[in-house]
Motif scaffolding. Structure first.
Motif, PDB file in Angstrom:
ATOM      1  N   GLU A  88     -18.553  10.244  16.629  1.00  0.00           N
ATOM      2  CA  GLU A  88     -18.425   9.968  15.198  1.00  0.00           C
ATOM      3  C   GLU A  88     -18.039   8.516  14.948  1.00  0.00           C
ATOM      4  N   ASP A 120     -28.006   7.073  12.002  1.00  0.00           N
ATOM      5  CA  ASP A 120     -27.000   8.088  11.678  1.00  0.00           C
ATOM      6  C   ASP A 120     -26.412   8.608  12.976  1.00  0.00           C
ATOM      7  N   ARG A 121     -25.230   9.131  12.862  1.00  0.00           N
ATOM      8  CA  ARG A 121     -24.561   9.751  14.005  1.00  0.00           C
ATOM      9  C   ARG A 121     -23.764  10.936  13.479  1.00  0.00           C
ATOM     10  N   SER A 123     -21.198  12.853  11.699  1.00  0.00           N
ATOM     11  CA  SER A 123     -20.332  12.423  10.602  1.00  0.00           C
ATOM     12  C   SER A 123     -19.168  13.374  10.371  1.00  0.00           C
ATOM     13  N   SER A 124     -19.299  14.622  10.754  1.00  0.00           N
ATOM     14  CA  SER A 124     -18.198  15.570  10.675  1.00  0.00           C
ATOM     15  C   SER A 124     -18.516  16.759  11.565  1.00  0.00           C
ATOM     16  N   GLN A 145     -24.782  15.813  10.932  1.00  0.00           N
ATOM     17  CA  GLN A 145     -25.329  14.524  11.371  1.00  0.00           C
ATOM     18  C   GLN A 145     -26.401  14.112  10.383  1.00  0.00           C
TER      19      GLN A 145
END
Length: 381
Positions: A88, A120-121, A123-124, A145
């Protein structure tokens, strides 16, 4: 006040304590201390653990001790959360270390620099309680993601400790992959997350190991005649890629114009020929009498075919098709028996053509492949 006896001095403390004042009369020799066996490594670990738990004891000492045990039992969740947290925050190499992933020489995406360029990676995420079935313990996580949410299972393994209080580690993981194929003229090069793959053959499935994320793909050098529309490719878990993401070269407006110029030049060259059967051309003629030779053919193009060029690259180039055109010819006929000459003429007839367009160092190059109207029109006097 506690009734527990005061702790005895350690061997080192006894050795460093001050000597007693000398007495007027010699004191009786003290009895030799009983030999203290050396603690085993496991024994020292247990004592240290007890000491650590003792330090945690407060007014609710039992509760704190049980909380510490529960925290250790939930360590599998903590490990998975730590791995996903590293992703993250963009720390690829730290995540790889937790997962036991080692980068090889061709792993151009398994590093912090490449991972910093993804679009993007993770994120939560939400991590579930560990589940043990037989000898395998897994932790399920729900991961968000970019604009998608998916589930992923992680294997955790015991790594020492005690039967009732084990230590844990993440099971060895295989990284994701990005699978892509680039199709177009020779010489095209591209980057993934700003890095050139070491081996980039065209029209071949290229598989690169990667961490979860979406990686930008870009053409290194663009031609004025064509482009390869590239955007990004999202990694998939190992072994789950069904087919590669294909990036295909397309003609630009300038390439279309250059292609039409090359095709017209080729066709005009055919019309300008004085041969009865111009080489690599879609039309030809011959004498209607085997007794006559034909020479000095003059071609007249009545209707120029319209040309359609597929802008998307196929194997070998861009395909070209034409509508029907019409042409006629006149020529000199020479009678073989006595050398007498005369003029021969044909009526207009139809022709079309097909072929492949490519580009070389000199520009666009058209290669005819099929001609539906070969030599067949007869020149008669």
């Amino acid at each position: 006040m506690s009734d527990a006896p005061a702790p005895a001095l350690s061997d080192e403390a006894a050795l460093s304590a001050p000597a007693p004042e000398p007495a007027l009369a010699p004191a009786p020799a003290p009895a030799p201390a009983p030999a203290v066996p050396r603690r085993s490594r496991a024994g020292r670990w247990i004592v240290a653990l007890i000491a650590a738990v003792t330090l945690l004891v407060t007014a609710a000492g039992v509760t704190v001790s049980l909380s510490a045990v529960v925290a250790l039992q939930n360590l599998p969740r903590t490990l998975v959360a730590q791995y996903l947290g590293e992703l993250e925050h963009g720390r690829a190499e730290a995540a790889m270390k937790l997962a036991g992933i080692r980068a090889n020489s061709g792993d151009v995406l398994l590093n912090d620099a490449a991972y910093a360029k993804i679009t993007d990676r993770v994120s939560s995420f939400t991590v579930q309680a560990p589940v043990t079935r037989g000898a395998t313990t897994t932790v399920q996580a729900q991961i968000t993601q970019g604009d998608r949410t998916y589930d992923r299972s992680f294997v955790v393994e015991k790594a020492g400790g005690l039967p009732w209080l084990p230590f844990w580690r993440l099971g060895r993981m295989e990284p994701d992959t990005v699978d892509l194929m680039v199709e177009g003229p020779a010489g095209i090069q591209y980057t993934v997350a700003g890095v050139k793959p070491q081996n980039m053959p065209l029209a071949t499935d290229i598989t690169l190991r990667a961490l979860p994320g979406t990686y930008p793909v870009e053409l290194v050098s663009k031609s004025a005649n064509f482009d390869v529309p590239m955007s990004a490719i999202t990694s998939t878990p190992p072994g789950s890629a069904i087919s590669p993401t294909v990036f295909t070269a397309r003609l630009s407006d300038g390439g279309q114009a250059a292609a039409r110029t090359a095709i017209n030049t080729w066709l005009d060259g055919c019309v300008a020929s004085h041969d009865a059967v111009p080489a690599h051309c879609p039309f030809g003629t011959f004498s209607d009498s085997a007794a006559d030779d034909i020479s000095d053919v003059r071609w007249q193009l009545h209707t120029r075919p319209d040309v359609t060029i597929d802008p998307v690259w196929t194997t070998g180039g861009w395909t070209v098709d034409s509508t029907t055109g019409s042409i006629s010819a006149e020529a000199t006929l020479t009678r073989k028996s006595d050398g007498a000459t005369g003029q021969g003429y044909t009526d207009p007839w139809s022709f079309d053509f097909h072929g492949i367009l490519t580009f070389d160092g000199s520009g666009a190059l058209f290669t005819p492949l099929i001609s539906d109207s070969g030599p067949g029109a007869q020149a008669g006097a």
